[in-house]
Design an enzyme around this catalytic site. Structure first.
Site, PDB file in Angstrom:
ATOM      1  N   GLU A  95       0.844  -1.202   0.000  1.00  0.00           N
ATOM      2  CA  GLU A  95       0.000   0.000   0.000  1.00  0.00           C
ATOM      3  C   GLU A  95       0.884   1.258   0.000  1.00  0.00           C
ATOM      4  O   GLU A  95       0.633   2.212  -0.739  1.00  0.00           O
ATOM      5  CB  GLU A  95      -0.921   0.006   1.223  1.00  0.00           C
ATOM      6  CG  GLU A  95      -1.811   1.250   1.265  1.00  0.00           C
ATOM      7  CD  GLU A  95      -2.774   1.290   2.447  1.00  0.00           C
ATOM      8  OE1 GLU A  95      -2.785   0.347   3.270  1.00  0.00           O
ATOM      9  OE2 GLU A  95      -3.518   2.289   2.549  1.00  0.00           O
ATOM     10  N   GLY A 137      -2.322   5.533   4.429  1.00  0.00           N
ATOM     11  CA  GLY A 137      -1.395   4.391   4.479  1.00  0.00           C
ATOM     12  C   GLY A 137      -0.267   4.580   5.478  1.00  0.00           C
ATOM     13  O   GLY A 137       0.761   3.899   5.413  1.00  0.00           O
TER      14      GLY A 137
HETATM   15  C1  LIG Z   1      -9.246  10.289   1.555  1.00  0.00           C
HETATM   16  C2  LIG Z   1      -8.860   9.284   2.598  1.00  0.00           C
HETATM   17  C3  LIG Z   1      -8.937   7.929   2.314  1.00  0.00           C
HETATM   18  C4  LIG Z   1      -8.633   6.994   3.301  1.00  0.00           C
HETATM   19  N1  LIG Z   1      -8.840   5.665   3.046  1.00  0.00           N
HETATM   20  C5  LIG Z   1      -8.747   4.780   4.073  1.00  0.00           C
HETATM   21  C6  LIG Z   1      -9.149   3.408   3.905  1.00  0.00           C
HETATM   22  O1  LIG Z   1      -9.561   2.994   2.815  1.00  0.00           O
HETATM   23  N2  LIG Z   1      -9.078   2.583   4.977  1.00  0.00           N
HETATM   24  C7  LIG Z   1      -8.632   2.988   6.206  1.00  0.00           C
HETATM   25  O2  LIG Z   1      -8.590   2.190   7.125  1.00  0.00           O
HETATM   26  N3  LIG Z   1      -8.227   4.284   6.385  1.00  0.00           N
HETATM   27  C8  LIG Z   1      -8.289   5.174   5.367  1.00  0.00           C
HETATM   28  N4  LIG Z   1      -7.907   6.477   5.553  1.00  0.00           N
HETATM   29  C9  LIG Z   1      -7.426   6.890   6.865  1.00  0.00           C
HETATM   30  C10 LIG Z   1      -5.927   7.201   6.895  1.00  0.00           C
HETATM   31  O3  LIG Z   1      -5.184   6.015   6.772  1.00  0.00           O
HETATM   32  C11 LIG Z   1      -5.680   7.931   8.234  1.00  0.00           C
HETATM   33  O4  LIG Z   1      -6.262   9.216   8.116  1.00  0.00           O
HETATM   34  C12 LIG Z   1      -4.217   8.022   8.578  1.00  0.00           C
HETATM   35  O5  LIG Z   1      -3.697   6.761   8.894  1.00  0.00           O
HETATM   36  C13 LIG Z   1      -3.998   8.946   9.802  1.00  0.00           C
HETATM   37  O6  LIG Z   1      -4.834   8.622  10.846  1.00  0.00           O
HETATM   38  P1  LIG Z   1      -5.711   9.775  11.541  1.00  0.00           P
HETATM   39  O7  LIG Z   1      -6.404  10.536  10.478  1.00  0.00           O
HETATM   40  O8  LIG Z   1      -6.530   9.162  12.587  1.00  0.00           O
HETATM   41  O9  LIG Z   1      -4.645  10.760  12.200  1.00  0.00           O
HETATM   42  P2  LIG Z   1      -4.029  10.617  13.673  1.00  0.00           P
HETATM   43  O10 LIG Z   1      -3.521   9.261  13.890  1.00  0.00           O
HETATM   44  O11 LIG Z   1      -4.987  11.181  14.642  1.00  0.00           O
HETATM   45  O12 LIG Z   1      -2.791  11.629  13.546  1.00  0.00           O
HETATM   46  C14 LIG Z   1      -2.953  13.054  13.509  1.00  0.00           C
HETATM   47  C15 LIG Z   1      -1.597  13.705  13.269  1.00  0.00           C
HETATM   48  O13 LIG Z   1      -0.707  13.362  14.335  1.00  0.00           O
HETATM   49  C16 LIG Z   1       0.462  12.752  13.813  1.00  0.00           C
HETATM   50  N5  LIG Z   1       0.904  11.708  14.717  1.00  0.00           N
HETATM   51  C17 LIG Z   1       0.189  10.656  15.171  1.00  0.00           C
HETATM   52  N6  LIG Z   1       0.918   9.918  16.015  1.00  0.00           N
HETATM   53  C18 LIG Z   1       2.138  10.516  16.089  1.00  0.00           C
HETATM   54  C19 LIG Z   1       3.347  10.208  16.783  1.00  0.00           C
HETATM   55  N7  LIG Z   1       3.465   9.127  17.567  1.00  0.00           N
HETATM   56  N8  LIG Z   1       4.405  11.045  16.635  1.00  0.00           N
HETATM   57  C20 LIG Z   1       4.306  12.137  15.840  1.00  0.00           C
HETATM   58  N9  LIG Z   1       3.198  12.459  15.150  1.00  0.00           N
HETATM   59  C21 LIG Z   1       2.125  11.658  15.262  1.00  0.00           C
HETATM   60  C22 LIG Z   1       0.046  12.172  12.474  1.00  0.00           C
HETATM   61  O14 LIG Z   1       1.161  12.023  11.619  1.00  0.00           O
HETATM   62  C23 LIG Z   1      -0.918  13.233  11.975  1.00  0.00           C
HETATM   63  O15 LIG Z   1      -0.195  14.295  11.412  1.00  0.00           O
HETATM   64  C24 LIG Z   1      -8.174   7.419   4.575  1.00  0.00           C
HETATM   65  C25 LIG Z   1      -8.050   8.797   4.839  1.00  0.00           C
HETATM   66  C26 LIG Z   1      -8.419   9.721   3.879  1.00  0.00           C
HETATM   67  C27 LIG Z   1      -8.355  11.180   4.229  1.00  0.00           C
END
Ligand SMILES: Cc1cc2nc3c(=O)[nH]c(=O)nc-3n(C[C@H](O)[C@H](O)[C@H](O)COP(=O)(O)OP(=O)(O)OC[C@H]3O[C@@H](n4cnc5c(N)ncnc54)[C@H](O)[C@@H]3O)c2cc1C
Length: 398
Positions: A261, A382
């Site tokens: 992915e 991803g």
């Molecule tokens: C258009 C779109 C399509 C998607 N498709 C899918 C899908 O098909 N299936 C699926 O399961 N998901 C999907 N996603 C979800 C995507 O994988 C997640 O949005 C992504 O993994 C980040 O998770 P979150 O949004 O919960 O951010 P969070 O985990 O809440 O993170 C928020 C911010 O904090 C940062 N952060 C988090 N932890 C740490 C750390 N330990 N140290 C430093 N920085 C950190 C992150 O980098 C980010 O900048 C999709 C998202 C979008 C927007």
């Protein structure tokens, strides 16, 4: 001749390019407005053998390996498609591999189907019910890992599955799920112990199961032709036969398939950059300011040269890492670096390409405007850029 430049792969490129020209370009703007691509597109791509690239013939695929999948992704974007199109049409690239691996199907080898050799059939309930119809373009699958409480912390998943006889009873919710609206089934990560314990299992949940609700269609900055959904599960009964592999093997399965992915997203990033370089070069040759084409000015030529260099360097590195993954090398750190390198190149190039287009670059009529919006997700989906850096730091022994 490079690794990806074989006669067979040139043929694959040509096939993909003609598919985009005939089947995609006349309709892409409409699909962007509609918020999804039609199901018929899946069937067309399947008939051409494109949907099954990277999946063994034994499960209904066309054969080929990760590099072949990368070529299809690259060409879908370079010939005028988009990363949103890749997300919508190739969601099975993230929804199916866990099932294929659990069935022990043979992967890799030369391109089969329309393009080459055959491999023996794999038989398994999930392969017959989900994998084959999806690769034939008659079903659509999605992968649901992310939850409203967080996506980066996969082990923290709170959607639970409690065993009740021959079924699991699933409760919880997922969000941002690509193709979630159109999907006939969802490969769903659930916690089979107490919420947040990290004991994960993958279950296939059918659309229409009582208690399974597909929520509103999420509106986004980019990827407009790719539908994105919230899903919720209230006492959804899922047969045990819909479990992928053994109980509590989900976390490992998810991590193992993240490599493909992430390399797909890296490919979408450098291919978007390459396409935007081409669009910018064309524009700068044609557009005259102060009586001369933009491309006649050294400042502009150097800017284009830098954009081209970043896109090509990213492409080379992603191909190298993909070849190592295809050869079975454990290159988790390199995959993370490849994603970040390609996303950084893409972010720079889409920004500069739009700037070079001037006011036109800001209009919906400009292709570069779509790539600018579509590109922003590539450093989030991803595994975010920050999470990739965590993996890289770990690989450095930090
Ligand atoms: C258009 C779109 C399509 C998607 N498709 C899918 C899908 O098909 N299936 C699926 O399961 N998901 C999907 N996603 C979800 C995507 O994988 C997640 O949005 C992504 O993994 C980040 O998770 P979150 O949004 O919960 O951010 P969070 O985990 O809440 O993170 C928020 C911010 O904090 C940062 N952060 C988090 N932890 C740490 C750390 N330990 N140290 C430093 N920085 C950190 C992150 O980098 C980010 O900048 C999709 C998202 C979008 C927007």
């Amino acid at each position: 001749m490079t690794l990806v430049d074989t006669p067979e792969r040139r043929q694959l490129r040509e096939l993909t390019r003609s598919f985009v020209t005939r089947e995609v370009l006349p309709h892409l703007d409409d699909w962007e407005r509609a918020g999804e691509v039609p199901r018929a597109l899946h069937a067309t791509a399947a008939k051409l053998g494109l949907l099954g690239i990277g999946f063994p013939e034994s499960v209904g695929g066309s054969g080929g390996d990760l590099l072949d999948s990368i070529i299809v992704t690259e060409e879908l974007i370079r010939s005028g498609g988009s990363s949103g199109l890749v997300a919508a049409l190739f969601t099975h690239g993230i929804a199916l591999p866990h099932m294929v691996a659990a069935a022990g199907a043979r992967t890799g080898g030369s391109l089969g189907g329309r393009l080459g050799a055959t491999s023996p059939p794999a038989d398994d309930g999930l392969i017959a019910r989900y994998v084959r119809p999806t690769l034939a373009g008659t079903m659509i699958g999605a992968l649901a890992i992310t939850e409203p409480d967080g996506g980066s912390d996969v082990a923290g998943i709170r959607t639970t599955a409690r065993r009740d006889g021959d079924h699991y009873v699933v409760n919880g919710s997922k969000t941002y799920i690509t193709s979630g609206h159109r999907a006939d089934f969802v490969t769903t990560a659930v916690c089979t112990d107490f919420p947040g314990s990290g004991e994960l299992t993958l279950l296939i949940i059918d659309k229409g199961s009582p208690g399974f609700t597909v929520g509103r269609r999420l509106e986004k900055l980019g990827w407009h032709c790719s539908d994105t959904a919230e899903l919720s599960f209230a006492d959804v009964r899922v047969p045990v036969t819909n479990r992928i592999g053994a109980e509590n093997t989900g976390f490992l399965a998810i991590m193992q398939h993240f490599a493909a992915e992430r390399l797909s997203l890296a490919t979408q990033a450098y291919a978007t950059a390459q396409r935007c370089v081409e669009l910018a070069v064309r524009w700068c040759r044609d557009r005259e300011t102060f009586g001369r084409p933009l491309a006649s000015r050294q400042l502009i030529r150097h800017r284009l040269a830098e954009m081209h260099t970043r896109a090509e360097a990213a492409r080379s590195y992603v191909h190298e890492v993909a070849a190592r993954v295809a050869a079975g090398e454990p290159v988790v750190t390199e995959v993370a670096m490849a994603k970040n390198v390609a996303v950084a190149a893409c972010d720079h190039v889409v920004d500069q390409a739009l700037q070079l287009h001037g006011g036109f670059g800001y209009l919906r009529d400009a292709e570069v405007e779509r790539h600018y919006r579509d590109a922003r997700i590539l450093g989030i989906g991803g595994g975010t850029t920050e999470i990739m850096n965590e993996i890289i730091a770990k690989g450095m022994g930090l």
